[in-house]
Design a protein around this motif. Structure first.
Motif, PDB file in Angstrom:
ATOM      1  N   GLY A  21       0.788  -1.218   0.000  1.00  0.00           N
ATOM      2  CA  GLY A  21       0.000   0.000   0.000  1.00  0.00           C
ATOM      3  C   GLY A  21       0.821   1.268   0.000  1.00  0.00           C
ATOM      4  O   GLY A  21       0.398   2.285   0.530  1.00  0.00           O
ATOM      5  N   GLY A  22       2.036   1.204  -0.579  1.00  0.00           N
ATOM      6  CA  GLY A  22       2.884   2.377  -0.722  1.00  0.00           C
ATOM      7  C   GLY A  22       3.835   2.463   0.407  1.00  0.00           C
ATOM      8  O   GLY A  22       4.021   1.490   0.962  1.00  0.00           O
ATOM      9  N   PRO A  23       4.504   3.415   0.734  1.00  0.00           N
ATOM     10  CA  PRO A  23       5.580   4.003  -0.049  1.00  0.00           C
ATOM     11  C   PRO A  23       6.718   3.000  -0.241  1.00  0.00           C
ATOM     12  O   PRO A  23       6.738   1.943   0.397  1.00  0.00           O
ATOM     13  CB  PRO A  23       6.048   5.177   0.817  1.00  0.00           C
ATOM     14  N   ALA A  24       7.669   3.366  -1.045  1.00  0.00           N
ATOM     15  CA  ALA A  24       8.857   2.533  -1.276  1.00  0.00           C
ATOM     16  C   ALA A  24       9.682   2.458   0.010  1.00  0.00           C
ATOM     17  O   ALA A  24       9.622   3.368   0.840  1.00  0.00           O
ATOM     18  CB  ALA A  24       9.702   3.113  -2.402  1.00  0.00           C
ATOM     19  N   PRO A  25      10.443   1.402   0.181  1.00  0.00           N
ATOM     20  CA  PRO A  25      11.298   1.311   1.369  1.00  0.00           C
ATOM     21  C   PRO A  25      12.328   2.433   1.414  1.00  0.00           C
ATOM     22  O   PRO A  25      12.735   2.947   0.373  1.00  0.00           O
ATOM     23  CB  PRO A  25      11.997  -0.035   1.221  1.00  0.00           C
ATOM     24  N   LYS A  26      12.720   2.818   2.622  1.00  0.00           N
ATOM     25  CA  LYS A  26      13.773   3.826   2.782  1.00  0.00           C
ATOM     26  C   LYS A  26      15.131   3.225   2.445  1.00  0.00           C
ATOM     27  O   LYS A  26      16.002   3.894   1.902  1.00  0.00           O
ATOM     28  CB  LYS A  26      13.812   4.351   4.226  1.00  0.00           C
ATOM     29  N   THR A  27      15.315   1.947   2.812  1.00  0.00           N
ATOM     30  CA  THR A  27      16.592   1.259   2.635  1.00  0.00           C
ATOM     31  C   THR A  27      16.323  -0.161   2.175  1.00  0.00           C
ATOM     32  O   THR A  27      15.343  -0.766   2.600  1.00  0.00           O
ATOM     33  CB  THR A  27      17.363   1.203   3.971  1.00  0.00           C
ATOM     34  N   ILE A  28      17.193  -0.673   1.336  1.00  0.00           N
ATOM     35  CA  ILE A  28      17.101  -2.062   0.925  1.00  0.00           C
ATOM     36  C   ILE A  28      18.498  -2.675   0.961  1.00  0.00           C
ATOM     37  O   ILE A  28      19.463  -2.050   0.527  1.00  0.00           O
ATOM     38  CB  ILE A  28      16.447  -2.214  -0.470  1.00  0.00           C
ATOM     39  N   VAL A  38      20.183  -2.529 -10.715  1.00  0.00           N
ATOM     40  CA  VAL A  38      19.599  -1.721 -11.796  1.00  0.00           C
ATOM     41  C   VAL A  38      18.088  -1.577 -11.589  1.00  0.00           C
ATOM     42  O   VAL A  38      17.531  -0.488 -11.723  1.00  0.00           O
ATOM     43  CB  VAL A  38      19.923  -2.334 -13.180  1.00  0.00           C
ATOM     44  N   ALA A  39      17.420  -2.683 -11.237  1.00  0.00           N
ATOM     45  CA  ALA A  39      15.971  -2.645 -11.014  1.00  0.00           C
ATOM     46  C   ALA A  39      15.614  -1.774  -9.815  1.00  0.00           C
ATOM     47  O   ALA A  39      14.627  -1.029  -9.855  1.00  0.00           O
ATOM     48  CB  ALA A  39      15.435  -4.063 -10.826  1.00  0.00           C
ATOM     49  N   ILE A  40      16.419  -1.826  -8.772  1.00  0.00           N
ATOM     50  CA  ILE A  40      16.162  -1.004  -7.586  1.00  0.00           C
ATOM     51  C   ILE A  40      16.246   0.474  -7.950  1.00  0.00           C
ATOM     52  O   ILE A  40      15.381   1.270  -7.564  1.00  0.00           O
ATOM     53  CB  ILE A  40      17.141  -1.354  -6.453  1.00  0.00           C
ATOM     54  N   LYS A  41      17.279   0.853  -8.695  1.00  0.00           N
ATOM     55  CA  LYS A  41      17.418   2.259  -9.102  1.00  0.00           C
ATOM     56  C   LYS A  41      16.219   2.726  -9.916  1.00  0.00           C
ATOM     57  O   LYS A  41      15.790   3.872  -9.809  1.00  0.00           O
ATOM     58  CB  LYS A  41      18.705   2.457  -9.906  1.00  0.00           C
ATOM     59  N   LYS A  42      15.674   1.841 -10.726  1.00  0.00           N
ATOM     60  CA  LYS A  42      14.548   2.210 -11.588  1.00  0.00           C
ATOM     61  C   LYS A  42      13.229   2.291 -10.806  1.00  0.00           C
ATOM     62  O   LYS A  42      12.480   3.251 -10.951  1.00  0.00           O
ATOM     63  CB  LYS A  42      14.420   1.200 -12.724  1.00  0.00           C
ATOM     64  N   ILE A  43      12.935   1.299  -9.984  1.00  0.00           N
ATOM     65  CA  ILE A  43      11.649   1.227  -9.291  1.00  0.00           C
ATOM     66  C   ILE A  43      11.650   2.015  -7.984  1.00  0.00           C
ATOM     67  O   ILE A  43      10.644   2.600  -7.608  1.00  0.00           O
ATOM     68  CB  ILE A  43      11.265  -0.250  -9.024  1.00  0.00           C
ATOM     69  N   TYR A  44      12.773   2.023  -7.280  1.00  0.00           N
ATOM     70  CA  TYR A  44      12.895   2.728  -6.002  1.00  0.00           C
ATOM     71  C   TYR A  44      13.976   3.803  -6.111  1.00  0.00           C
ATOM     72  O   TYR A  44      15.016   3.723  -5.451  1.00  0.00           O
ATOM     73  CB  TYR A  44      13.288   1.772  -4.881  1.00  0.00           C
ATOM     74  N   PRO A  45      13.780   4.849  -6.918  1.00  0.00           N
ATOM     75  CA  PRO A  45      14.858   5.820  -7.142  1.00  0.00           C
ATOM     76  C   PRO A  45      15.315   6.567  -5.892  1.00  0.00           C
ATOM     77  O   PRO A  45      16.457   7.014  -5.824  1.00  0.00           O
ATOM     78  CB  PRO A  45      14.265   6.784  -8.173  1.00  0.00           C
TER      79      PRO A  45
END
Length: 168
Positions: A21-28, A38-45
């Protein structure tokens, strides 16, 4: 996941946000999988991406082999640099001393992990929310158990999300 393609990771990361239900994680925290990065940079900028320290240490052990495992002080000194240096300056000084003492200045992997130290070294995590996590080791333990029942088709790529303010 069936494959470890960029599109597959993009789908997983997008679905995670949708299901939570949103928001993107602060840290992964992840292993050192380039496609996942690469996918993280695109989806979770706006998400801070760090490498799991457990994977870095595992690779050091594999790469340095006898030096890491023989009865000398290298392993203890390396872990001290990785785990106990509080400032970037302390880390830099201790890293240089370690490379000089064990003649590792030209070592490919040691050069590579130094160049990416902002992804895994403790002093470079200052001010980054990580929920006191620096490792996906618990996930790795679960992965290890699951592999005994269902062997992977490719090397695994685990990821652990640290989400600020959300209960999962």
């Amino acid at each position: 996941m069936r494959d470890e393609q960029e599109e597959s990771f993009e789908w997983v990361f997008s679905e995670f946000i949708r299901m939570m239900g949103g928001p993107a994680p602060k840290t992964i925290l992840t292993d050192q999988c380039r496609v996942m990065e690469v996918a993280i940079k695109k989806i979770y900028p706006n998400t801070v991406h760090r490498w799991c320290k457990w994977h870095v240490l595992k690779k050091v052990k594999e790469t340095l082999g006898p030096l890491y495992t023989k009865k000398c002080d290298f392993q203890a000194e390396f872990h001290k640099v990785v785990n106990h240096m509080l400032t970037e300056e302390e880390f830099e000084t201790a890293w240089d001393a370690l490379l000089d003492k064990y003649n590792l200045r030209g070592h490919n992997y040691m050069t590579q992990i130094y160049e990416t130290r902002h992804k895994w070294a403790k002093p470079y995590f200052r001010g980054v929310f990580c929920a006191k996590l620096t490792s996906t080791q618990r996930s790795e333990s679960a992965n290890h158990m699951l592999k005994s029942y269902m062997p992977p088709r490719k090397p695994d790529a685990c990821f652990c999300l640290a989400i600020h303010g959300a209960s999962v």
